[in-house]
Design an enzyme around this catalytic site. Structure first.
Site, PDB file in Angstrom:
ATOM      1  N   LEU A  67       0.848  -1.185   0.000  1.00  0.00           N
ATOM      2  CA  LEU A  67       0.000   0.000   0.000  1.00  0.00           C
ATOM      3  C   LEU A  67       0.885   1.237   0.000  1.00  0.00           C
ATOM      4  O   LEU A  67       1.929   1.273   0.644  1.00  0.00           O
ATOM      5  CB  LEU A  67      -0.897   0.007   1.241  1.00  0.00           C
ATOM      6  N   ASP A 110       2.927  -5.856   2.905  1.00  0.00           N
ATOM      7  CA  ASP A 110       3.358  -4.828   3.864  1.00  0.00           C
ATOM      8  C   ASP A 110       3.915  -5.421   5.157  1.00  0.00           C
ATOM      9  O   ASP A 110       4.089  -4.718   6.144  1.00  0.00           O
ATOM     10  CB  ASP A 110       2.178  -3.922   4.223  1.00  0.00           C
ATOM     11  N   GLU A 115       5.628  -2.851  13.052  1.00  0.00           N
ATOM     12  CA  GLU A 115       5.167  -1.951  14.117  1.00  0.00           C
ATOM     13  C   GLU A 115       3.649  -1.869  14.206  1.00  0.00           C
ATOM     14  O   GLU A 115       3.078  -1.747  15.283  1.00  0.00           O
ATOM     15  CB  GLU A 115       5.714  -0.540  13.864  1.00  0.00           C
ATOM     16  N   ASP A 116       3.025  -1.939  13.052  1.00  0.00           N
ATOM     17  CA  ASP A 116       1.578  -1.740  13.046  1.00  0.00           C
ATOM     18  C   ASP A 116       0.808  -2.905  13.645  1.00  0.00           C
ATOM     19  O   ASP A 116      -0.361  -2.774  13.985  1.00  0.00           O
ATOM     20  CB  ASP A 116       1.102  -1.515  11.609  1.00  0.00           C
ATOM     21  N   ARG A 135      -3.904  -6.157   5.701  1.00  0.00           N
ATOM     22  CA  ARG A 135      -2.785  -6.342   6.620  1.00  0.00           C
ATOM     23  C   ARG A 135      -3.172  -7.100   7.887  1.00  0.00           C
ATOM     24  O   ARG A 135      -2.321  -7.344   8.738  1.00  0.00           O
ATOM     25  CB  ARG A 135      -2.202  -4.973   7.004  1.00  0.00           C
ATOM     26  N   ARG A 182      -6.273   4.884   9.485  1.00  0.00           N
ATOM     27  CA  ARG A 182      -6.008   3.508   9.908  1.00  0.00           C
ATOM     28  C   ARG A 182      -6.442   3.214  11.343  1.00  0.00           C
ATOM     29  O   ARG A 182      -6.515   2.059  11.745  1.00  0.00           O
ATOM     30  CB  ARG A 182      -4.502   3.226   9.801  1.00  0.00           C
ATOM     31  N   HIS A 210       0.144   8.164   9.351  1.00  0.00           N
ATOM     32  CA  HIS A 210       0.105   7.841  10.770  1.00  0.00           C
ATOM     33  C   HIS A 210       0.547   9.032  11.605  1.00  0.00           C
ATOM     34  O   HIS A 210       1.165   9.956  11.110  1.00  0.00           O
ATOM     35  CB  HIS A 210       1.052   6.675  11.073  1.00  0.00           C
ATOM     36  N   VAL A 305       7.004   3.486   0.046  1.00  0.00           N
ATOM     37  CA  VAL A 305       5.710   2.898   0.409  1.00  0.00           C
ATOM     38  C   VAL A 305       5.334   3.291   1.847  1.00  0.00           C
ATOM     39  O   VAL A 305       4.786   2.500   2.604  1.00  0.00           O
ATOM     40  CB  VAL A 305       5.713   1.361   0.242  1.00  0.00           C
ATOM     41  N   CYS A 311       8.789   1.901  11.763  1.00  0.00           N
ATOM     42  CA  CYS A 311       7.819   0.933  11.255  1.00  0.00           C
ATOM     43  C   CYS A 311       8.353  -0.483  11.215  1.00  0.00           C
ATOM     44  O   CYS A 311       7.598  -1.446  11.217  1.00  0.00           O
ATOM     45  CB  CYS A 311       7.422   1.308   9.822  1.00  0.00           C
TER      46      CYS A 311
END
Lengths: 322, 969
Positions: A67, A110, A115-116, A135, A182, A210, A305, A311
């Site tokens: 993404l 991704d 981290e996400d 994701r 998000r 973010h 990206v 991240c």
């Protein structure tokens, strides 16, 4: 996507200089305490302590399928890999962290942005429900690895909740959660319920992916912040919401404001920041931090990206032995 | 002792009636036989104990009343000022009846006998004495009343009795105040001591034990608090307070500066001792014992879920608790399950206990005090530490929580902090009805201040929140380095202010603590935890919390997988959620019932007055700009107690203005108090108050002096309050809603009234009229004599009305007054029939809190309620030293058959500003024979003619029906 590391500093009571009685337990399974010893600086002083890092290899699908918020030049996968290896090398080799590297999953373009998928603070890990549906499966691998670390796990199962770790800024005293495309309110609430000790304030994020796309912690009490209007506005919001006064480090480039601060026992303050080749002006600002050990790291490819330094890792301070 | 003054004679009469008692106090009289020659008696008395040469001894008990009366009045007459004389004769008319009615006269006699000596000595100042005597007499009456009520209705239900007694108490207190004033003004002998009524108080302490003590009924909160702290051996007590739960499920802090009975309306008096201000840095506390109590509080907070913690923190804090209470971990002694007796968290799991045990082992060597310190150092960092949560809704009706803490106001939506207003950012805090407002400083790039409103569940909640804000701001912010001491906040509708020491002050004081560390026993938190576990309170606590959770966070927690971590599931709920055993739905009832019970309605008695009102700057609601100014100028206010030093004239003025507003709210209201006292009060705006009273025979309370009866409880209930944290006089306060506020006030009154009336209905019965009459006359007398004492009140009223006109002296009335300093002897015409109409209602403007003999019941209460609004601030002000200096006061009275017009002209100097206030009161008394409406209209008309620009501020109609004590049950 997830840019920014999950819970940056895990605070350990032991590290904070236990005044007196409560020494670091020497037994095999000593419990971690959330705060350090009384009166000795507490959590904030232990900010940035880190023993483990979770990273994930990047899949080739990243180049085409990851993404991205803006179309642009294609990712040079080989270069991206080199940069990532350098990144991991710094964490493992230079800083001595125990790095847990997950294998890439081609079905998850991704997935390198670990981290996400999780927010870890102290001994508790919140497995997120990433805002991008593509994701969501990234969390599974993260769950396994965090379980292996024997962390207290909380899963975000509410289907109305979304949270990307990149929207979570932990300052050592409190959380700020960016409400972005998000991350929604419900996700933030669950985070607040997970980390009850801390105030959790929400910060609207409009122009970037973010919250940590333009800010991060650069020290125990220091917020690195980009110069864009949106970044400054967000900073004001955070300042208003906080009972605490943070110092700020303003860098010209929003992307450069995402850096990684670590407090490594043998090295003191360590700051991973974007290389001068990428953001020379911002690098100059970082170079004014005399007390910090500065480690420039290039991140040119993943940035395409929307990837930032934080991240690509989840940092964990595991005070108890496994 | 008995001879000289008229009032005294009456007293004596009382004594005589009681016979044996009299014998105690007055032997000479006892020796006399009924029917004795008066002169002889008089002479004997004279020689024996009275320095007064007057041959005025009262007739012997058996002598016929009439004869006695006439003779007495004759005998006394030459010593009395004319007005007194007249009154005397009135008074004399009833004593017998009164005494008859009196169930016991013993106390009274005792009091009287005490009061007499002083009289004898103070002969030169006879009139003054008379005043004092009158007061004393009034007190006696009070006493009688209360006594009789207590005796005749021993089986009365608790609540009701409470009510009645309270009323009497209040009246007594008021009387006392008057007496005091007289004394200060004229240095008159002390009022005789009264029998002290006590109430049992129970206070649940932080360690779960209960402390009980007997308190004087009119004791202020401070007394109880001091007792508790003494019991606890606690010196740094400013961080603590007493909580009670009443009429709502929400906690209320006992105001130390006010009487307990005015705050807690039901029996028993049950409190909990709690931390009120959580010190941000407990390590700065001076004594370990203080930290210990703070720990106990926090353990409660944590175990109940009020203070949310993560699993790990629960475990860590629990381990410090263990260390503090059990010492080092002993593997032999402490088996694995030793922890289960403790409660560390709302949801305690095996896993948590294991963790606690592990951590406990690591604390080896920590003393209990050290363990407590560690506990606090960790607890203080919890984000909800010291945050007092209140349920609210935002402007869009979304459920939020407002958290008051040391640094300011925090806004939460569910568990998220969505906004924060630090004290320095807040310009004004106010509440109005159930709305709570903060006005905040403009943000950096903004030009205008913004006002943010929140909706609280009800006005009590709004007020409670407001008070908590005022207190926290004062405690943590004032006299601190960041805030210059001069910064003030001010109150408008509410006079509430934090009266304790600020944190800065208490720290200073703590530095002076010089005692060896007191020994104290750390009670095991097992006990606490058990009680928390088992007691209904904790159960309700938890269920409430859950309730809250489901309510406030729809779709909430289920999602979280708590099991793995053993996270405590309970979300923090507002502290208000603490289960309280006393929870009742009464509040709602009160609010809903407003209209039902009251017989009050608004009467536009004087059409055309409204314009005048508008012209008056002081009028609320009519001229926003004016009021704005007023408010702005008022900026110094409430803080005085905190910063003792810099009380300025401003302050007094401010207070005055407040009162004015209050008054305005009630203007032109006709209050018909159906139940037992009939009174019509017409107050005119231009400083004159015409009061028309319908005095049924007995109604002593209906006397104009009502204005003086303030009660501090008032502040408990206003619906409006403002507080400006800083920058006095800078901002303009916009109060467009003033009218609304007044409305609210009215409602408030109504509520109160209603409250009262509920009780009343039970007891509406007939009482022998005579008894009351006596009381009434006494009161009249007192009223007349006690003018100096009333002056403060009057002047207050004046101020209210005059407002900005203070500088110019309004003497226009002077010329018009027919008699100056003439006697006041209102003719009391007994009217058995209720005056005026009863219909819808608006406000009960005020009335006296006085209790008359006959009316021990509810009516009194009603009056009390009404009065509350304006008066109490006065007292507070005067008590605080802010009162002005009285320059002169005149009372002019004229009377006709059924009307007594009293004009008071008062000059006061307050804070360098002299004010003159003219108040006219018209009291119409009479029974059915009189057309009250007509009399009222006539009186108003006359007053109008005299002073065209006057306006009527109040019309109070009291209708008194006769009540029989016996039937109260």
């Amino acid at each position: 996507m997830g840019r920014g590391r999950a819970a940056g500093g895990a605070l350990s009571a032991a590290g904070a200089g236990g005044g007196g009685s409560r020494a670091e337990p020497g037994r095999s399974d000593p419990p971690a305490s959330p705060r350090s010893m009384a009166g000795l600086g507490g959590g904030p002083a232990a900010f940035g302590r880190c023993t483990h890092a979770v990273v994930r290899a990047l899949p080739e699908s990243l180049c085409r399928q990851a993404l991205r918020s803006t179309a642009g030049p294609e990712v040079d996968f080989a270069r991206a890999e080199r940069e990532h290896q350098l990144y991991v090398g710094v964490l493992r080799g230079k800083l001595g962290l125990q790095v847990l590297e997950l294998p890439a999953d081609e079905s998850l373009p991704d997935c390198v942005f670990v981290e996400d998928a999780a927010v870890v603070c102290e001994e508790t890990a919140l497995l997120t429900r990433p805002g991008a549906p593509s994701r969501r499966k990234e969390v599974e691998a993260m769950k396994r690895v965090l379980e292996s670390l024997n962390l207290n796990m909380v899963e975000m199962v509410d289907e109305n909740a979304t949270l990307d770790g990149g929207d979570v800024l932990f300052t050592g005293r409190e959380f700020f959660v960016g409400l972005s495309k998000r991350t929604n309110q419900r996700g933030a609430e669950i985070l607040a319920d997970t980390f009850k000790d801390y105030a959790v304030s929400t910060v609207p994020v409009h122009d970037s992916l973010h919250l940590k796309s333009f800010c991060s912690m650069a020290g125990p009490n220091l917020i690195a912040i980009g110069s864009s209007e949106a970044a400054q506005k967000a900073l004001k919001t955070m300042q208003q919401m906080s009972d605490h006064r943070y110092d700020k480090l303003t860098v010209p480039d929003d992307a450069a404001a995402n850096c990684i601060y670590l407090n490594i026992p043998s090295k003191g303050h360590v700051l991973l920041h974007r290389a001068p080749e990428e953001y020379p002006e911002s690098a100059k600002v970082f170079e004014k931090l005399k007390d910090h050990m500065l480690i420039p790291i290039a991140n040119t490819e993943l940035e395409k990206v929307d990837g930032a330094l934080t991240c690509c890792s989840v940092l964990i301070n595991k005070t108890s032995e496994l | 002792m008995t001879t000289e003054v008229g009032s005294e004679t009456e007293v004596k009469k009382d004594a005589e009636q009681v016979g044996p008692d009299k014998a105690k106090g007055k032997p000479e009289e006892a020796s006399e036989t009924p029917g004795n020659d008066k002169s002889r008696k008089a002479s004997s008395e004279e020689t024996q104990d009275s320095p007064v040469p007057a041959p005025t001894s009262p007739s012997s008990p058996s002598s016929q009343k009439k004869e006695k009366d006439s003779s007495e009045s004759k005998g006394i007459s030459r010593f009395l000022p004319p007005w007194l004389k007249k009154q005397k004769s009135y008074t004399l008319a009833e004593p017998k009846d009164e005494s008859k009615k009196r169930a016991t006269g013993e106390e009274q006699v005792a009091e009287e006998s005490e009061s007499h000596p002083s009289e004898g000595m103070a002969q030169p100042k006879r009139s003054l004495e008379t005043v004092a005597e009158n007061n004393a007499k009034a007190d006696d009456k009070e006493e009688k009343h209360s006594v009789s009520s207590a005796e005749t209705q021993p089986a009365k239900e608790d609540g009701k009795e409470m009510e009645v007694e309270k009323v009497t108490e209040e009246k007594e207190e008021k009387e006392k105040r008057e007496t005091k004033e007289v004394q200060t003004a004229e240095s008159i002998p002390q009022k005789p001591p009264k029998k002290i009524k006590t109430v049992q108080c129970k206070v649940v302490l932080l360690d779960g034990t209960e402390y009980s003590c007997d308190l004087e009924k009119k004791a202020k909160g401070q007394i109880l608090f001091d007792k508790v702290c003494e019991h606890l051996n606690l010196l740094e007590k400013d961080y603590f307070g007493l909580l009670f739960y009443e009429n709502s499920d929400q906690k209320n802090w006992l105001d130390s500066s006010k009487e307990i009975k005015r705050q807690i309306r039901s029996l028993p008096w049950l409190f909990t001792f709690n931390v009120k201000f959580y010190p941000p840095d407990p390590s700065q506390l001076t004594e370990d014992i203080t930290r210990y109590f703070l720990c106990l509080q926090l353990r409660q907070d944590i175990a109940s879920g009020r203070l949310p913690c993560s699993f790990v923190t629960h475990a860590l804090l629990g381990s410090y608790t263990l260390q503090a209470e059990m010492g080092d971990h002993d593997p032999d002694e402490h088996r694995s399950d030793y922890i289960s007796d403790f409660q560390f968290a709302p949801n305690q799991t095996q896993e948590m206990e294991e963790k606690v045990a592990e951590l406990h082992k690591t604390h080896r060597g920590l003393t209990p005090a050290q363990a407590d310190s560690q506990f606090l150092e960790n607890a203080k960092r919890l984000s909800m530490y010291g945050v007092d949560l209140h349920h609210a809704k935002d402007s869009e009706g979304v459920d939020i929580m407002l958290g008051v803490c040391a640094n300011g106001l925090l806004i939460y939506k569910d568990r998220l902090r969505i906004n924060r207003f630090a004290w320095p950012k807040i310009l004004k805090i106010s509440y109005k009805r159930s709305n709570f407002y903060i006005k905040v400083r403009p943000a950096e790039l903004e030009q205008f201040e913004s006002t943010i409103g929140f909706k609280l569940p009800n006005h009590r909640a709004a007020k409670r929140l407001w008070k908590v804000c005022v207190e926290h701001h004062t405690f943590f912010r004032l006299l601190s380095p960041e805030q210059p001491p001069k910064s003030k906040f001010l109150t408008l509708g509410s006079k509430f202010r934090y009266s304790g020491r600020t944190q800065a002050q208490t720290r200073q004081a703590s530095n002076l603590i010089d005692r060896p560390a007191p020994y104290f026993e750390r009670s095991s938190s097992k006990r606490v935890s058990r009680s928390l576990d088992g007691a209904p309170m904790s159960i309700s606590d938890q269920s409430l919390l859950r309730d809250f959770r489901t309510r406030g966070q729809p779709g909430g927690d289920k999602i979280i997988d708590l099991a793995a971590a053993g996270e405590a599931k309970l979300k923090e709920g507002g502290r208000e959620d603490d289960g309280s055993p006393l929870k009742t739905p009464q509040l709602e009832l009160i609010q809903d019932g407003k209209k039902k019970g009251d017989h009050i309605f608004q009467v536009k008695t004087l059409p055309g007055k409204e314009k005048q009102w508008t012209a008056m700057p002081s009028i609320a609601g009519t001229k926003p700009e004016e009021t704005d100014k007023k408010h702005a100028s008022r900026a110094e206010g409430p803080c005085t107690e905190v910063s003792n030093a810099d009380k300025s004239s401003h302050e007094t003025l401010d207070i005055v203005e407040e009162k004015k507003q209050a008054e305005v709210g009630i203007e032109e209201t006709l209050v018909i108090d159906e139940t037992n006292k009939g009174k019509i009060q017409v107050a005119t705006d231009a400083g004159e108050t015409c009061k028309v009273e319908h005095l049924p025979k007995k109604d002593s309370s209906s006397l104009p002096s009502d204005s003086s009866s303030s009660s501090s409880s008032e502040s408990e209930d206003e619906e409006v309050g403002e507080y400006q944290p800083h920058h006095r006089a800078v901002e303009e306060v916009i109060r467009e809603e003033q009218e609304e506020e007044e409305d609210v006030k009215r409602k408030e009154h109504e509520e109160k009234i209603q409250h009262v009336e509920a009780t009343l209905e039970v007891s509406q019965l007939t009482v022998p009229a005579e008894c009351t009459q006596v009381a009434a006359e006494d009161l009249v007398q007192e009223n007349a004599t006690a003018i100096p004492t009333e002056e403060k009140n009057l002047s207050e009223e004046i101020k209210q009305d005059l407002g900005e006109e203070k500088e110019e002296e309004q003497l226009k009335l002077n010329g018009d007054v027919s008699h100056v300093d003439t006697d006041v002897s209102p003719q009391i015409i007994c009217c058995s029939e209720p005056p005026v109409v009863k219909t819808e209602m608006v406000t009960i403007s005020d009335a006296t809190q006085r209790t008359e003999i006959s009316t021990k019941e509810v009516p009194i209460v009603q009056t009390e309620t009404k009065t509350i609004t304006y008066e109490s601030p006065q007292f507070d002000g005067s008590a605080g030293g802010g009162a002005g200096v009285l320059l002169s006061a005149q009372t002019i009275t004229s009377e006709s058959i059924s009307t007594t017009t009293t004009t008071h002209i008062t000059k006061m100097v307050k804070g360098g500003v002299s004010e003159t206030r003219i108040e006219k009161r018209i009291v119409i008394t009479g029974d059915a024979d009189i057309d009250h409406d007509e009399a009222l209209a006539q009186a108003i008309k006359e007053a109008k003619e005299q002073h065209p620009d006057m306006s009527v501020t109040r019309v109070v109609v009291h209708k008194e029906t006769e009540l029989a004590e016996e039937d109260e049950d």
